[in-house]
Design an enzyme around this catalytic site. Structure first.
Site, PDB file in Angstrom:
ATOM      1  N   GLU A  58       1.009  -1.107   0.074  1.00 24.50           N
ATOM      2  CA  GLU A  58      -0.262  -0.034   0.111  1.00 24.50           C
ATOM      3  C   GLU A  58       0.840   1.005   0.214  1.00 24.50           C
ATOM      4  OE1 GLU A  58      -3.828   1.148  -0.343  1.00 24.50           O
ATOM      5  OE2 GLU A  58      -1.949   2.960  -0.228  1.00 24.50           O
ATOM      6  N   VAL A 101       2.426  -2.346  -6.749  1.00 24.92           N
ATOM      7  CA  VAL A 101       2.538  -2.536  -7.467  1.00 24.92           C
ATOM      8  C   VAL A 101       2.649  -2.013  -8.557  1.00 24.92           C
ATOM      9  CG1 VAL A 101       1.219  -4.397  -8.664  1.00 24.92           C
ATOM     10  CG2 VAL A 101       1.177  -4.080  -5.953  1.00 24.92           C
ATOM     11  N   CYS A 185     -19.351   4.362  -5.598  1.00 23.29           N
ATOM     12  CA  CYS A 185     -20.912   4.381  -4.985  1.00 23.29           C
ATOM     13  C   CYS A 185     -22.142   5.513  -6.451  1.00 23.29           C
ATOM     14  CB  CYS A 185     -20.614   5.582  -3.824  1.00 23.29           C
ATOM     15  SG  CYS A 185     -22.672   5.052  -2.962  1.00 23.29           S
ATOM     16  N   ASP A 315     -14.086  -3.033  -6.035  1.00 25.35           N
ATOM     17  CA  ASP A 315     -13.734  -2.289  -6.931  1.00 25.35           C
ATOM     18  C   ASP A 315     -12.986  -2.370  -8.573  1.00 25.35           C
ATOM     19  OD1 ASP A 315     -15.813  -0.541  -4.884  1.00 25.35           O
ATOM     20  OD2 ASP A 315     -13.628   1.232  -5.268  1.00 25.35           O
ATOM     21  N   LYS A 323     -20.572  -0.731  -6.903  1.00 25.45           N
ATOM     22  CA  LYS A 323     -18.789  -0.649  -6.316  1.00 25.45           C
ATOM     23  C   LYS A 323     -19.172   0.299  -5.141  1.00 25.45           C
ATOM     24  CE  LYS A 323     -16.444  -0.849 -10.596  1.00 25.45           C
ATOM     25  NZ  LYS A 323     -16.013  -2.511 -10.795  1.00 25.45           N
ATOM     26  N   THR A 324     -19.065  -0.455  -4.165  1.00 23.35           N
ATOM     27  CA  THR A 324     -19.093   0.292  -2.316  1.00 23.35           C
ATOM     28  C   THR A 324     -18.047  -0.641  -1.391  1.00 23.35           C
ATOM     29  OG1 THR A 324     -21.113  -1.051  -1.947  1.00 23.35           O
ATOM     30  CG2 THR A 324     -21.855   1.076  -3.264  1.00 23.35           C
ATOM     31  N   CYS A 358     -26.407   1.345  -1.485  1.00 25.99           N
ATOM     32  CA  CYS A 358     -26.174   2.819  -1.514  1.00 25.99           C
ATOM     33  C   CYS A 358     -26.767   3.941  -0.848  1.00 25.99           C
ATOM     34  CB  CYS A 358     -26.428   2.772  -2.923  1.00 25.99           C
ATOM     35  SG  CYS A 358     -25.848   4.681  -3.589  1.00 25.99           S
TER      36      CYS A 358
HETATM   37  P1  FAD Z   1     -10.073   1.607  -2.307  1.00 25.99           P
HETATM   38  O1  FAD Z   1     -10.517   1.548  -0.825  1.00 25.99           O
HETATM   39  O2  FAD Z   1     -10.393   2.585  -2.973  1.00 25.99           O
HETATM   40  O3  FAD Z   1      -8.866   0.877  -1.961  1.00 25.99           O
HETATM   41  C1  FAD Z   1      -7.555   0.997  -3.034  1.00 25.99           C
HETATM   42  C2  FAD Z   1      -6.013   0.916  -2.191  1.00 25.99           C
HETATM   43  O4  FAD Z   1      -5.240   0.258  -3.296  1.00 25.99           O
HETATM   44  C3  FAD Z   1      -6.183   2.103  -2.364  1.00 25.99           C
HETATM   45  O5  FAD Z   1      -5.371   2.700  -0.857  1.00 25.99           O
HETATM   46  C4  FAD Z   1      -4.621   2.713  -2.897  1.00 25.99           C
HETATM   47  O6  FAD Z   1      -4.147   3.516  -2.553  1.00 25.99           O
HETATM   48  C5  FAD Z   1      -4.308   1.037  -3.248  1.00 25.99           C
HETATM   49  N1  FAD Z   1      -3.251   1.203  -4.812  1.00 25.99           N
HETATM   50  C6  FAD Z   1      -3.782   1.782  -5.793  1.00 25.99           C
HETATM   51  N2  FAD Z   1      -3.334   1.861  -6.713  1.00 25.99           N
HETATM   52  C7  FAD Z   1      -2.175   0.796  -6.186  1.00 25.99           C
HETATM   53  C8  FAD Z   1      -1.162   0.446  -6.734  1.00 25.99           C
HETATM   54  N3  FAD Z   1      -0.734   0.597  -7.811  1.00 25.99           N
HETATM   55  N4  FAD Z   1      -0.336  -1.069  -5.928  1.00 25.99           N
HETATM   56  C9  FAD Z   1      -0.422  -1.082  -4.753  1.00 25.99           C
HETATM   57  N5  FAD Z   1      -1.645  -0.246  -4.056  1.00 25.99           N
HETATM   58  C10 FAD Z   1      -2.427   0.934  -4.414  1.00 25.99           C
HETATM   59  N6  FAD Z   1     -19.438   3.486  -0.211  1.00 25.99           N
HETATM   60  C11 FAD Z   1     -20.909   2.773   0.475  1.00 25.99           C
HETATM   61  O7  FAD Z   1     -20.904   1.880   0.943  1.00 25.99           O
HETATM   62  N7  FAD Z   1     -20.838   3.784   0.633  1.00 25.99           N
HETATM   63  C12 FAD Z   1     -21.352   5.182   0.768  1.00 25.99           C
HETATM   64  O8  FAD Z   1     -21.571   5.902   0.821  1.00 25.99           O
HETATM   65  C13 FAD Z   1     -20.202   5.544  -0.226  1.00 25.99           C
HETATM   66  N8  FAD Z   1     -20.029   6.723  -0.803  1.00 25.99           N
HETATM   67  C14 FAD Z   1     -18.574   7.440  -1.659  1.00 25.99           C
HETATM   68  C15 FAD Z   1     -19.179   8.391  -1.937  1.00 25.99           C
HETATM   69  C16 FAD Z   1     -17.539   8.677  -2.603  1.00 25.99           C
HETATM   70  C17 FAD Z   1     -17.561  10.266  -3.196  1.00 25.99           C
HETATM   71  C18 FAD Z   1     -16.345   8.207  -3.063  1.00 25.99           C
HETATM   72  C19 FAD Z   1     -15.478   8.201  -4.051  1.00 25.99           C
HETATM   73  C20 FAD Z   1     -16.957   6.260  -2.441  1.00 25.99           C
HETATM   74  C21 FAD Z   1     -18.374   6.174  -1.788  1.00 25.99           C
HETATM   75  N9  FAD Z   1     -18.332   5.134  -1.152  1.00 25.99           N
HETATM   76  C22 FAD Z   1     -19.382   4.530  -0.637  1.00 25.99           C
HETATM   77  C23 FAD Z   1     -17.505   3.589  -1.907  1.00 25.99           C
HETATM   78  C24 FAD Z   1     -16.929   2.764  -1.754  1.00 25.99           C
HETATM   79  O9  FAD Z   1     -15.203   3.934  -0.833  1.00 25.99           O
HETATM   80  C25 FAD Z   1     -15.189   2.587  -2.501  1.00 25.99           C
HETATM   81  O10 FAD Z   1     -16.661   1.232  -3.179  1.00 25.99           O
HETATM   82  C26 FAD Z   1     -14.728   1.399  -1.862  1.00 25.99           C
HETATM   83  O11 FAD Z   1     -13.645   2.181  -0.485  1.00 25.99           O
HETATM   84  C27 FAD Z   1     -14.347   0.146  -2.729  1.00 25.99           C
HETATM   85  O12 FAD Z   1     -13.070  -0.512  -1.421  1.00 25.99           O
HETATM   86  P2  FAD Z   1     -11.436  -1.571  -2.279  1.00 25.99           P
HETATM   87  O13 FAD Z   1     -10.784  -1.083  -1.346  1.00 25.99           O
HETATM   88  O14 FAD Z   1     -12.352  -2.122  -3.656  1.00 25.99           O
HETATM   89  O15 FAD Z   1     -11.046   0.126  -3.147  1.00 25.99           O
END
Ligand code: FAD
Ligand code: UQ1
Length: 430
Positions: A58, A101, A185, A315, A323-324, A358
């Site tokens: 990370e 990565v 979201c 995501d 995607k949430t 959502c």
């Molecule tokens: P993330 O939590 O985004 O984590 C991905 C990680 O990978 C990050 O830490 C990043 O730094 C890391 N990364 C990126 N590239 C690399 C690389 N090359 N090598 C290593 N690491 C890397 N969800 C809800 O359930 N309810 C809501 O109300 C809601 N509202 C939202 C509102 C907004 C404005 C936004 C932006 C999102 C919202 N979400 C909501 C969505 C939610 O935040 C995401 O769907 C969730 O965080 C996805 O989790 P994840 O682990 O897939 O990705």
């Protein structure tokens, strides 16, 4: 004494490893988690506690609670509360490699990093999320930087500008857009519109338009119908299948393309943009993704379709659901189960149903709590009709969800509301 993984990482010059206590339990599997966001941490925390050797890659110095950015944009939360130093949330018994990565070579069980030497794995969990793509709209990057009227809640660096722009608006034409391509979201571009409407109503005359590239205001018919009623009550015009293509700040014009290719120009006094996103480029170009750039996993087990020791969450995956973080919480239980079974050599039995949620904020004191599974079938936790605007549901989003996120989800304890549903909605469909 250093474990096998620790000494290998040390020999290879991974300098930024934050080491900690390691369990030398005889479990010989090294689990590498690519991405320490919502999904990565929720799985890493549990599997490390169970005695596996876990390395989390990370690069970000902070962990973000992204759902707060909608409330920040609406003046209902503080930006600083949406992030913590990543060390504060990283499980104490994992290796944290502060690197990016750059490639994944699944045929060699290897992850290539930007700075340090490659890391090999027994099991790989892909959890890299999706990333911003402002270049998809001409003039957007410049407008977000230079035009105080153009804003987005999609990003820590942008979210507080939204509330500034909402407060500076003195009436006129306010446009809100939903982009083409993947989005976190999918309700957020309209949630911020309802919060802005709430602030402006009885203050300044706003002519509000919502533009979405989709054929409906929301992907699930039950909630789409309720949201169209919300827009009608608030005099908001909904423009379907119309995609923002250019922001011309100098002339205060937003340009769109309709489904039949027609160009549409609309003047604006305020423009909130649902920021276009894309898969992380290094991941999209690797062998673990399909042609669209998403990690190609089975819908039930979350195991990679071609590489059995690779799994995906959240995501970055091809999972055909919204995607949430709510989806990620449910997925985390299934993927942990799959990884455990894979390590033991057992058949995988996880059967993720696509659960996602959502929380559709409709004002500063009301919310429609959409919850659904694959196919857009409603799957609600509580016994009441969550499609009605409710103050209790708003309170849950504003005051309960952040606590669930920081205290249980990223620590691996919250695996979605399935258990709660059994109590709160015993006669609901399964
Ligand atoms: P993330 O939590 O985004 O984590 C991905 C990680 O990978 C990050 O830490 C990043 O730094 C890391 N990364 C990126 N590239 C690399 C690389 N090359 N090598 C290593 N690491 C890397 N969800 C809800 O359930 N309810 C809501 O109300 C809601 N509202 C939202 C509102 C907004 C404005 C936004 C932006 C999102 C919202 N979400 C909501 C969505 C939610 O935040 C995401 O769907 C969730 O965080 C996805 O989790 P994840 O682990 O897939 O990705
Ligand atoms: C949820 O589980 C979750 O993850 C913590 C969210 O992200 C912040 C949500 O927004 C929602 C709505 C849920 C679903 C939880 C319940 C109790 C309905």
């Amino acid at each position: 004494m250093l474990s096998r993984v620790a000494s290998v990482l040390k020999q290879r010059g991974v300098r930024s490893v934050v080491t900690a206590r390691f369990f030398s339990s005889g479990v010989s599997k090294h689990i590498v988690v690519a991405g320490g966001g919502t999904g990565g941490l929720s799985v890493a925390a549990t599997l490390a506690k169970e005695g596996h050797e876990v390395t989390v890659i990370e690069p970000s110095p902070f962990h973000y609670y992204q759902p707060l950015w909608t409330l920040v944009g609406g003046g209902e939360a503080k930006l600083e509360d949406s992030r913590k130093p990543v060390e504060n949330v990283m499980p104490s018994n994992v290796y944290h490699v502060k690197d990016e990565v750059k490639d994944i070579i699944p045929s060699e069980n290897k992850v290539v990093l930007k700075d340090a030497a490659p890391i090999t794995y027994d099991v790989l969990l892909m959890a890299t999320g999706i990333t911003e793509n402002p270049d998809a709209v001409k003039g957007l990057k410049e407008a977000l930087r230079d035009d105080p009227r153009v804003c987005t809640i999609y990003g820590y660096k942008y979210a507080s500008k939204v509330w500034d722009a909402v407060q500076e608006f003195r009436g006129g034409k306010a446009l809100f857009t939903f982009p083409a391509g993947p989005l976190k979201c999918a309700g957020a571009p309209q949630k911020i519109m309802y919060l802005a409407h709430d602030h402006w109503s009885n203050r300044y005359p706003a002519e509000i338009d919502y533009f979405t590239c989709l054929p409906a205001i929301f992907g699930v018919p039950k909630y789409s119908e309720r949201l169209m009623e919300v827009c009608s009550k608030r005099d908001i015009n909904v423009n379907l299948q119309t995609t923002l293509t250019e922001v011309d700040s100098a002339n205060s014009i937003a340009k769109f393309t309709s489904a039949d290719g027609e160009s549409i120009e609309r003047p604006f006094d305020f423009l909130h943009v649902g920021l276009p996103h894309k898969p992380v480029p290094a991941v999209a170009q690797s062998d673990v993704t399909d042609a669209t750039g998403f990690v190609d996993v089975d819908e039930g087990t979350l195991q990679h379709k071609r590489f059995p020791n690779v799994f995906g969450i959240g995501d970055c995956t091809t999972l055909p659901t919204s995607k949430t973080a709510a989806a990620v919480s449910s997925q985390s239980g299934y993927v942990k189960n799959s990884i455990r079974q894979f390590i033991k050599g057992e058949p995988l039995t996880s059967d993720y149903n696509g659960y996602t949620s959502c929380p559709l904020i409709t004002s500063k004191n009301s919310l429609i709590l959409a919850e659904f599974k694959y196919g857009g079938v409603p799957h609600e936790t509580f016994f009441w009709d969550q499609g009605n605007e409710s103050a209790l549901q708003f309170w849950m989003k504003k005051s309960v969800m952040p606590a669930i996120y920081w205290n249980t989800l990223v620590k691996g304890y919250w695996q979605g509301p399935a258990l709660l549903r059994k109590i709160a909605n015993p006669f609901g469909t399964d």
